[in-house]
Scaffold this motif. Structure first.
Motif, short mmCIF file in Angstrom:
data_model
loop_
_atom_site.label_atom_id
_atom_site.label_comp_id
_atom_site.label_asym_id
_atom_site.label_seq_id
_atom_site.Cartn_x
_atom_site.Cartn_y
_atom_site.Cartn_z
N ARG A 241 0.91 -1.37 -0.02
CA ARG A 241 0.12 -0.14 -0.02
C ARG A 241 0.95 1.29 -0.03
N HIS A 242 2.21 1.15 0.58
CA HIS A 242 3.07 2.39 0.50
C HIS A 242 4.02 2.49 -0.73
N ALA A 243 3.68 1.48 -1.64
CA ALA A 243 4.68 1.42 -2.56
C ALA A 243 3.98 1.76 -4.00
N ASP A 244 5.00 2.42 -4.86
CA ASP A 244 4.85 2.95 -6.03
C ASP A 244 4.98 1.87 -7.12
N GLY A 245 5.45 0.96 -6.87
CA GLY A 245 6.22 -0.24 -8.00
C GLY A 245 6.51 -1.59 -7.32
N LEU A 246 6.37 -2.60 -8.07
CA LEU A 246 6.38 -4.11 -7.87
C LEU A 246 7.88 -4.33 -8.44
N TRP A 247 8.53 -4.94 -7.21
CA TRP A 247 9.88 -5.25 -7.76
C TRP A 247 9.83 -6.90 -7.86
N ILE A 248 10.06 -7.60 -8.74
CA ILE A 248 10.00 -9.21 -8.87
C ILE A 248 11.60 -9.77 -9.11
N THR A 249 11.70 -10.59 -8.31
CA THR A 249 12.78 -11.63 -8.42
C THR A 249 12.42 -13.08 -8.57
N GLY A 250 13.12 -13.92 -9.16
CA GLY A 250 13.00 -15.14 -9.44
C GLY A 250 12.02 -15.59 -10.52
N PRO A 251 12.03 -16.79 -10.97
CA PRO A 251 11.27 -17.17 -12.29
C PRO A 251 9.80 -17.38 -12.12
N VAL A 252 9.10 -17.05 -11.06
CA VAL A 252 7.79 -17.04 -10.62
C VAL A 252 7.31 -18.38 -10.68
N THR A 253 7.25 -19.09 -9.61
CA THR A 253 6.86 -20.63 -9.19
C THR A 253 5.46 -20.48 -9.42
N LYS A 254 4.87 -21.61 -9.62
CA LYS A 254 3.51 -21.89 -9.53
C LYS A 254 3.07 -21.44 -8.25
N ASN A 255 3.63 -21.92 -7.44
CA ASN A 255 3.23 -21.65 -5.92
C ASN A 255 3.30 -20.17 -5.53
N MET A 256 3.85 -19.34 -6.19
CA MET A 256 3.98 -17.78 -5.74
C MET A 256 3.13 -17.21 -6.80
N HIS A 257 2.52 -17.66 -7.81
CA HIS A 257 1.93 -16.73 -8.79
C HIS A 257 0.85 -16.03 -8.14
N GLN A 258 0.00 -16.89 -7.50
CA GLN A 258 -1.07 -16.09 -6.75
C GLN A 258 -0.68 -14.81 -5.87
N ALA A 259 0.46 -15.14 -4.86
CA ALA A 259 0.84 -14.25 -3.97
C ALA A 259 1.34 -12.92 -4.72
N LEU A 260 1.94 -13.39 -5.86
CA LEU A 260 2.80 -12.21 -6.49
C LEU A 260 1.32 -11.01 -7.24
N LEU A 261 0.45 -11.90 -7.85
CA LEU A 261 -0.47 -10.97 -8.31
C LEU A 261 -1.40 -10.34 -7.46
N ALA A 262 -1.63 -10.91 -6.28
CA ALA A 262 -2.23 -10.21 -5.08
C ALA A 262 -1.61 -8.96 -4.56
N THR A 263 -0.32 -8.97 -4.60
CA THR A 263 0.53 -7.92 -4.24
C THR A 263 0.51 -6.82 -5.19
N TYR A 264 0.59 -7.10 -6.41
CA TYR A 264 0.37 -6.25 -7.86
C TYR A 264 -0.97 -5.57 -7.31
N GLU A 265 -1.81 -6.27 -7.33
CA GLU A 265 -3.37 -5.79 -7.03
C GLU A 265 -3.28 -4.73 -5.89
N ALA A 266 -2.46 -4.96 -4.77
CA ALA A 266 -2.77 -4.19 -3.57
C ALA A 266 -1.81 -2.73 -3.80
N ILE A 267 -1.00 -2.54 -4.68
CA ILE A 267 -0.24 -1.61 -4.80
C ILE A 267 -1.16 -0.33 -5.77
N PRO A 268 -1.09 0.68 -5.23
CA PRO A 268 -2.09 1.89 -5.74
C PRO A 268 -1.59 2.26 -7.19
N SER A 269 -2.40 2.52 -8.22
CA SER A 269 -2.01 2.98 -9.46
C SER A 269 -1.61 4.50 -9.28
N PRO A 270 -1.11 5.12 -10.32
CA PRO A 270 -0.36 4.54 -11.26
C PRO A 270 1.07 3.77 -10.49
#
Lengths: 507, 248
Positions: B161-190
């Motif tokens: 909620r305090h972030a302006d951007g999402l910083w991703i590391t890792g090949p995106v495992t199937k088991n982290m896909h959902q948590a990654l998308l949820a984090t992206y959604e939680a960041i306010p636009s733009p």
């Protein structure tokens, strides 16, 4: 059929047919008997075939430096669990169940470990649908019930720049009664990728099992490959590997000392060590161009040599880093407010550490003298001795002090080795051809502790199974036990004092 | 207390002068490839073993995809040469592909509107989605006193909620896909997205494993690609400073 386990040396290969295949009861009795006499389960894994599963257990005894390998075959869909009386195998049994679809009867915590589909189509220990990705983190967590008991759930995404994992605390007020750790978020399917290898990409995947232990895992893999192809590493190559291993230990220990200081709010050591860690990483970069030792090793030796000028430069940088690190770390022991926060927190008694089979600095902090470099010497450690540091308090303070003691020994070692680099080649010239139908076991002491790699080759010289055991696999239950009867607010500090790898566990 | 002050004096001021002064990289550091070395003869000599990660395309003149390259030194024997230049990041995926004739496209600054919003304060929420802790470690390094990322107004925050951007590391495992998308959604636009490291860009050493999604490109709009396995802190900082139009 042989009726005794097969003893083999660290970094050697033997015909797979020489491994005794016991009846189930004798197999389990051997493990129970050995672990009751201070043997360690270094690896326990399954090799699934169409209608049967071969189980292999690598047992190690540190006092004599003996490695035993025992096997058993089963055609049943289930196998007896011994986890209730031998906690060391608790996670191993769940891993076998998840990978091979073998159900373990009477396992006290029978739940998935990494939440991936079974590697054997149509065979699943929990009767789940074939090929479907199970929902990660969904399982029955151990629960404490009663008035004023509450549950705290943390993760998978944590507050810092760290890897994901899920933690469930059962608390009474601030006090933690129980912590359950559920991982699997980092699962990249490494063991499946390694199967059928060695592939051209294999070494890079090994290097990324746990990125901060690149050299530790790469050395283990190279030892496996050298055992399977009969290559001998020239002395100069062994020395360079030893230097890379100790620089990796130094970087991580320096970083951890700073991070522990940071977690108790002592900023001087925290900020100094954060930078000094980089000095050690840069020394590794001087060796091979990568701060994490990527591309440094090849089977047969090292990819890069060290010129005399580079050696002198490294010696000068090491001397400087030694002064800086000593100045930064010694502040901790002189500051009562720091010591007050480290002492008595996150206590793991010797008995618990033995029963869980802890490894590395965490084990040594609880009084177990256990170090692969000393007990199962490999490479340059066969020629030179690194003293094993140990403490007996088993608390955060002991785990902190162990790191500082080890860092000093590592700096002595690197300096000594740099000063007496043997002449000659740094890598063997022979190409790698892997021998067929063999099993090879290699163990190294990464900065977190014992790394164990086991490779089994098929009739065409390909890996029919490649098993990786990261030290974190042994130590995560240690962190859970350290939290018992502690304040939940001490979790970050306890966690940092172990600093375990999520991806090393998840593979 | 006195000891702490003495130690502080001995340790000295250690924040590096970069970007005001140039940065010296280790001699063996493998940075931007020497374009001339990606010639046909290299392609031929390297064609047999090939690049295990598909970074080196031997078809035609030979091209190197920095998004897939692990800078592992494996192809140096085949004749591919790497310079010491650590400036590797790019804003477009196709700009990461280097051929003998390709024009080097570095990071383009954010749009005027975004620079107005983020130019003086840019906060990231980092998510490791299968990262091996090497990328994570060298991102952490940027916040230490040696690099002091904070002096550029860039920080990593605990809450999305305090972030302006999402910083991703890792090949995106199937088991982290959902948590990654949820984090992206939680960041306010733009918001902006950074793919840091070979894994996050294209799967890295784990490309095509059934348990990973080969990086972020398929499901999130990436604004900054930072190549490397892991990227050197200098590569990360260079990319960020160019994105914020602080160097160029």
């Amino acid at each position: 059929m042989r009726n005794r386990p097969l003893a083999i040396a660290n970094g050697s290969a033997v015909p797979f047919g020489d491994i005794p295949q016991f009846e189930t009861s004798i197999f389990l009795e051997t493990i129970l008997d050995a672990t009751a006499h201070s043997w360690n389960v270094s690896a326990y894994f399954g090799m699934p075939d169409r209608d049967e599963t071969t189980l292999l257990c690598v047992l190690t005894r540190h006092t004599e430096g003996v490695i035993w390998v025992v096997g058993a075959k089963t055609r049943e869909a289930s196998f007896p669990s011994i986890a209730a009386i031998c906690p060391q195998v608790q996670l191993f049994e769940r891993e076998i169940a998840e990978q091979c679809g073998l159900k373990f009867n009477r396992h006290p915590w029978f739940k998935p470990l990494r939440f991936h589909p079974s590697l054997v189509p149509g065979r699943d220990a929990w009767g789940r649908k074939s090929g479907e990705q199970p929902p990660v983190g969904v399982m029955d967590y151990f629960q404490v019930t009663g008035d004023e008991i509450h549950e705290v759930a943390v993760g998978p995404v944590h507050a810092g720049i760290i890897e994901p994992g899920h933690f469930r605390f059962q608390c009474h007020g601030e006090e933690v009664f129980h912590l359950e750790i559920s991982l699997g978020y980092q699962h990249r399917g490494i063991e499946s990728l390694l199967q059928g290898g060695p592939h051209p990409a294999t070494l890079r995947q090994i290097e990324a099992i746990a990125g901060d232990t690149t050299t530790g895992h790469a050395v283990a893999y190279c030892m496996v490959m050298e055992a399977l192809s009969g290559i001998r590493v020239p002395p100069r190559g062994e020395v360079l590997r030893g230097i890379a291993l100790e620089l990796e230990r130094l970087a991580n220990h320096a970083g951890d000392l700073g991070a522990i200081a940071g977690d108790v709010g002592y900023l001087p050591t925290s900020s100094f060590c954060g930078r000094i860690r980089g000095d050690f990483l840069n020394m590794t970069a001087a060796l091979c161009g990568s701060r994490f030792g990527r591309g440094m090793l090849i089977p047969g030796g090292t990819r890069f040599d060290l010129t005399e000028g580079e050696r002198d430069d490294l010696l000068a940088r090491l001397a400087e880093a030694r002064v800086d690190l000593a100045g930064a770390v010694n502040l901790l022991w002189d500051t009562p407010s720091v010591m007050g926060r480290l002492e008595g927190v996150g206590h793991v008694p010797l008995q618990t550490a033995l029963e869980l089979g802890l490894v590395g600095p965490a084990a040594r902090a609880s009084g177990i003298k256990r170090d692969i470099r000393n007990d199962f010497p490999y490479g340059i450690y066969r020629m030179t001795n690194i003293p094993v540091a140990s403490a007996f308090h088993g608390d955060v303070c002991a785990r902190t002090m162990i790191r500082w003691q080890e860092a000093q020994k590592s700096m002595d070692f690197v300096e000594e080795q740099l000063r007496q680099m043997p002449a000659g080649n740094h890598a063997a010239k022979e190409p790698c051809s892997v021998s067929e139908g063999k099993i090879a076991v290699a163990m190294t002491e990464g900065w977190r502790g014992e790394i164990c790699h086991v490779a089994v080759t098929d009739a065409s010289g390909k890996f029919s199974r490649y098993k990786v055991v990261d030290p974190s696999f042994h130590n995560w239950p240690g962190l859970a036990m350290a939290l018992r009867e502690q304040q939940i607010s001490d979790f970050p500090l306890c966690n940092k004092s172990f600093n375990l790898s999520y991806c090393g566990f998840d593979l | 207390m006195l000891r702490a002050i003495l130690a502080r004096i001995k340790q000295g001021h250690r924040t590096m002068p970069y970007p005001a002064a140039p940065l010296k990289m280790p001699e063996r550091f493998r940075g931007y490839p020497v374009q001339a070395s990606l010639c046909k003869s290299t392609a031929l000599s390297f064609a047999a073993p090939g690049c295990p990660y598909g970074a080196f395309d031997t078809a035609g003149e030979g091209s190197l995809d920095l998004g897939k390259c692990l800078f592992c030194a494996g192809c140096q024997a085949g004749g591919v040469e790497f310079s010491n230049d650590f400036s590797l990041a790019a804003t477009r995926r196709e700009n990461l592909i280097v051929t003998p004739e390709s024009v080097r496209c570095r990071v383009e600054p954010l749009s005027k509107e975004l620079l107005k919003l983020f130019g003086r304060s840019l906060k990231f929420r980092e998510v490791s989605a299968g990262g091996c802790n090497a990328c994570e470690a060298d991102i952490n390094v940027l916040s230490t006193i040696g690099w002091d990322l904070g002096r550029f107004g860039i920080q990593f925050t605990a809450s999305p909620r305090h972030a302006d951007g999402l910083w991703i590391t890792g090949p995106v495992t199937k088991n982290m896909h959902q948590a990654l998308l949820a984090t992206y959604e939680a960041i306010p636009s733009p918001k902006i997205v950074v793919a840091c490291g070979a894994c996050a860009i294209n799967g890295g050493p784990f490309i095509d494993s059934p348990q990973v999604l080969n990086g972020t490109d398929a499901f999130l709009p990436v604004d900054l690609y930072i190549p490397g396995c892991p990227p050197h802190p200098a590569t990360i900082l260079d990319g960020l400073l160019r994105l914020l139009n602080k160097i160029g």
